[in-house]
Design an enzyme around this catalytic site. Structure first.
Site, PDB file in Angstrom:
ATOM      1  N   CYS A   1       0.890  -1.272   0.044  1.00 33.58           N
ATOM      2  CA  CYS A   1      -0.186  -0.087   0.040  1.00 33.58           C
ATOM      3  C   CYS A   1       0.877   1.424  -0.010  1.00 33.58           C
ATOM      4  O   CYS A   1       0.554   2.295  -0.596  1.00 33.58           O
ATOM      5  CB  CYS A   1      -0.781  -0.051   1.290  1.00 33.58           C
TER       6      CYS A   1
ATOM      7  N   HIS B   1      -2.242   5.498   6.867  1.00 31.76           N
ATOM      8  CA  HIS B   1      -0.830   5.842   7.039  1.00 31.76           C
ATOM      9  C   HIS B   1      -0.761   7.395   6.522  1.00 31.76           C
ATOM     10  O   HIS B   1      -1.566   7.927   5.487  1.00 31.76           O
ATOM     11  CB  HIS B   1       0.239   5.139   5.933  1.00 31.76           C
TER      12      HIS B   1
HETATM   13  N1  LIG Z   1      -3.730  -5.226   5.421  1.00 33.83           N
HETATM   14  C1  LIG Z   1      -3.308  -4.290   4.750  1.00 33.83           C
HETATM   15  O1  LIG Z   1      -3.366  -2.993   5.019  1.00 33.83           O
HETATM   16  C2  LIG Z   1      -2.560  -4.744   3.296  1.00 33.83           C
HETATM   17  C3  LIG Z   1      -2.307  -3.538   2.475  1.00 33.83           C
HETATM   18  C4  LIG Z   1      -1.444  -3.956   1.278  1.00 33.83           C
HETATM   19  C5  LIG Z   1      -1.099  -5.330   1.090  1.00 33.83           C
HETATM   20  N2  LIG Z   1      -1.210  -5.990   2.088  1.00 33.83           N
HETATM   21  C6  LIG Z   1      -0.757  -7.417   1.672  1.00 33.83           C
HETATM   22  O2  LIG Z   1      -1.890  -8.417   1.280  1.00 33.83           O
HETATM   23  C7  LIG Z   1      -1.448  -9.662   1.890  1.00 33.83           C
HETATM   24  C8  LIG Z   1      -2.747 -10.011   2.733  1.00 33.83           C
HETATM   25  O3  LIG Z   1      -2.997  -9.223   4.032  1.00 33.83           O
HETATM   26  P1  LIG Z   1      -4.032  -8.998   4.813  1.00 33.83           P
HETATM   27  O4  LIG Z   1      -4.184  -7.904   5.509  1.00 33.83           O
HETATM   28  O5  LIG Z   1      -5.323  -9.027   3.656  1.00 33.83           O
HETATM   29  O6  LIG Z   1      -4.209 -10.476   5.516  1.00 33.83           O
HETATM   30  P2  LIG Z   1      -5.217 -10.922   6.516  1.00 33.83           P
HETATM   31  O7  LIG Z   1      -6.498  -9.983   6.699  1.00 33.83           O
HETATM   32  O8  LIG Z   1      -4.843 -11.638   7.406  1.00 33.83           O
HETATM   33  O9  LIG Z   1      -5.938 -12.004   5.546  1.00 33.83           O
HETATM   34  C9  LIG Z   1      -5.247 -13.329   5.126  1.00 33.83           C
HETATM   35  C10 LIG Z   1      -6.437 -14.570   4.592  1.00 33.83           C
HETATM   36  O10 LIG Z   1      -5.571 -15.476   4.254  1.00 33.83           O
HETATM   37  C11 LIG Z   1      -6.142 -16.472   4.787  1.00 33.83           C
HETATM   38  N3  LIG Z   1      -5.414 -17.675   4.926  1.00 33.83           N
HETATM   39  C12 LIG Z   1      -4.401 -17.790   5.828  1.00 33.83           C
HETATM   40  N4  LIG Z   1      -4.003 -19.126   5.696  1.00 33.83           N
HETATM   41  C13 LIG Z   1      -4.425 -19.612   4.641  1.00 33.83           C
HETATM   42  C14 LIG Z   1      -4.064 -20.924   3.703  1.00 33.83           C
HETATM   43  N5  LIG Z   1      -3.391 -21.664   4.471  1.00 33.83           N
HETATM   44  N6  LIG Z   1      -4.841 -21.252   2.481  1.00 33.83           N
HETATM   45  C15 LIG Z   1      -5.695 -20.213   2.308  1.00 33.83           C
HETATM   46  N7  LIG Z   1      -6.179 -19.144   2.909  1.00 33.83           N
HETATM   47  C16 LIG Z   1      -5.415 -18.826   3.980  1.00 33.83           C
HETATM   48  C17 LIG Z   1      -7.032 -16.088   5.752  1.00 33.83           C
HETATM   49  O11 LIG Z   1      -7.988 -17.000   6.006  1.00 33.83           O
HETATM   50  P3  LIG Z   1      -8.766 -17.352   7.586  1.00 33.83           P
HETATM   51  O12 LIG Z   1      -9.291 -15.833   7.969  1.00 33.83           O
HETATM   52  O13 LIG Z   1      -9.913 -18.021   7.210  1.00 33.83           O
HETATM   53  O14 LIG Z   1      -7.837 -17.552   8.237  1.00 33.83           O
HETATM   54  C18 LIG Z   1      -7.242 -14.728   5.451  1.00 33.83           C
HETATM   55  O15 LIG Z   1      -8.673 -14.731   5.016  1.00 33.83           O
HETATM   56  C19 LIG Z   1      -0.196  -9.494   2.657  1.00 33.83           C
HETATM   57  O16 LIG Z   1       0.921  -9.766   1.676  1.00 33.83           O
HETATM   58  C20 LIG Z   1      -0.348  -8.112   2.999  1.00 33.83           C
HETATM   59  O17 LIG Z   1       1.208  -7.897   3.283  1.00 33.83           O
HETATM   60  C21 LIG Z   1      -1.949  -5.939   3.082  1.00 33.83           C
END
Ligand SMILES: NC(=O)c1ccc[n+]([C@@H]2O[C@H](COP(=O)([O-])OP(=O)(O)OC[C@H]3O[C@@H](n4cnc5c(N)ncnc54)[C@H](OP(=O)(O)O)[C@@H]3O)[C@@H](O)[C@H]2O)c1
Length: 353
Positions: A141, A220
């Site tokens: 982001c 941010h």
């Molecule tokens: N959050 C931000 O602000 C943001 C911004 C830009 C980029 N990102 C990037 O985007 C990515 C995702 O981040 P996020 O914040 O969206 O994470 P998140 O909210 O923790 O979501 C992760 C998802 O992955 C699923 N998951 C976990 N283990 C899994 C598995 N073995 N098989 C299939 N699904 C699985 C989780 O499922 P369950 O909920 O069912 O456990 C959850 O739905 C990361 O690389 C992060 O750095 C994040």
């Protein structure tokens, strides 16, 4: 033309938003999402009409909870032309092997290293570099926001060097983990990775960064200082920012003094989840002194990478050129204005519910 079939691996902060955005496009469809736990977000996915696929080890817990699912992760791989991997950072390596074995294209997110894919993506800076690729990575982001302004500045005025200081949100609004909950935490490993990540797309750019984690969840803020190769006027810079895609100008004189009001504006605009997809610049916070440019930009971390994922799908599937994709994504997601004034005009004309 047949719609591109998109699978979304992970339905958390980013995955659920990518799913909504893909479903809003006319030339692609969501063939399924994956969830590891049968919690409220799984039920929300079903309510949105998405088929759920689960890792083999989660089958039992879904059956026990009585949450219906369409199959396992491998079943989704067989249906998808391209997967958008939105699992937590650092899980990418294992999943990449599975996508590779299935011969499916995949997009990873900014939590993975550039080395995983060898090519990273930003709609403004390098749309064409992911053209036809099997794997790409939409940068984080913060990096997405920086590229939206630094890349046009470099093209127009040539950037000699850039220094960025970030005030980072400690956790997302939906998290009850993370911190600090009442403090400021400097990233002591310097310079921070943010500048280096910009270099994954603009390797020639001399850029450094520092960061502080703050007890907020909304957005941010980045303070940016850019040395340009020549003296420019403030008006020239503002005119350029107004032409940049997914850059919104606001003005503190109109009451937008902090990230609080930006998030409130996103809600008032009636956006999906109140999301602010644009990087938001304070017009009255832009200054040029000689050839040095100073500005602030605010980043809705949950939102700004979402339109980039849609464009990345089009580039990797060789569907259309960058400007056309950006325009189509924007139209489908309601991103069609350049500044706060325009936004207010737009939403004041919405019919009352
Ligand atoms: N959050 C931000 O602000 C943001 C911004 C830009 C980029 N990102 C990037 O985007 C990515 C995702 O981040 P996020 O914040 O969206 O994470 P998140 O909210 O923790 O979501 C992760 C998802 O992955 C699923 N998951 C976990 N283990 C899994 C598995 N073995 N098989 C299939 N699904 C699985 C989780 O499922 P369950 O909920 O069912 O456990 C959850 O739905 C990361 O690389 C992060 O750095 C994040």
């Amino acid at each position: 033309m047949a719609k591109i079939k998109v699978g979304i691996n992970g339905y958390g902060t980013i995955g659920k938003r990518v799913a909504t955005a893909v479903a809003a496009q006319g030339d692609m469809e969501v063939v399924g999402i994956t969830k590891a736990r049968p919690n409220f977000e799984a039920k929300a996915a079903l309510a949105e009409g998405f088929d759920i696929y689960v890792p083999a080890e989660s089958v039992e817990s879904f059956e026990k909870a009585g949450v219906p699912f369409a199959g396992t992760f491998d079943g989704l791989l067989m249906k998808a032309d391209i997967m958008v991997d939105c699992t937590p950072g650092d899980m990418g390596k294992g999943f990449k092997e599975k996508y590779q074995a299935a011969g499916v294209k995949a997009i990873f997110q900014g939590g993975e290293e550039h080395g995983l894919t060898g090519v990273s993506f930003n709609s403004t800076a390098n749309y064409k570099e992911s053209w036809g690729a099997q794997f790409s990575r939409v940068v984080s982001c913060n990096t997405t926001a920086l590229l939206r302004t630094l890349s046009p500045l470099d093209r127009e005025f040539k950037v000699t060097s850039a220094y960025v200081s970030l005030v980072r949100r400690a956790a997302d609004p939906g998290d009850s983990k993370g911190g600090p909950i009442n403090g400021l935490e400097p990233s002591v490993s310097l310079p921070t990775h943010h500048g280096k990540d910009v270099q994954s797309i603009m390797p020639w750019l001399d850029i450094n960064s520092m960061a502080i984690k703050a007890s907020t969840t909304l957005m941010h803020i980045q303070t940016v200082m850019v040395e340009l190769s020549k003296e420019v006027s403030q008006d020239d810079v503002i005119a350029l920012f107004r032409r940049c895609p997914r850059v919104m100008m606001v003005n503190s004189r109109e009451g937008i003094k902090s990230t609080c009001q930006i998030i409130e504006m996103g809600r008032d605009m009636g956006r999906s989840r109140g999301d602010v997809y644009e990087v938001v610049l304070w017009e009255d916070g832009i200054r040029v002194v000689g050839s040095t440019l100073y500005y602030y930009q605010a980043v809705h971390q949950e939102a700004d990478v979402i339109p980039e994922n849609v464009d990345c799908i089009r580039s990797m599937c060789k569907m259309m050129e960058g400007p056309e994709s950006v325009a189509r994504t924007n139209a489908a997601m309601g991103i069609d204005h350049r500044d706060g004034m325009h936004v207010r005009l737009q939403y004041s004309r919405r019919p009352s519910l």
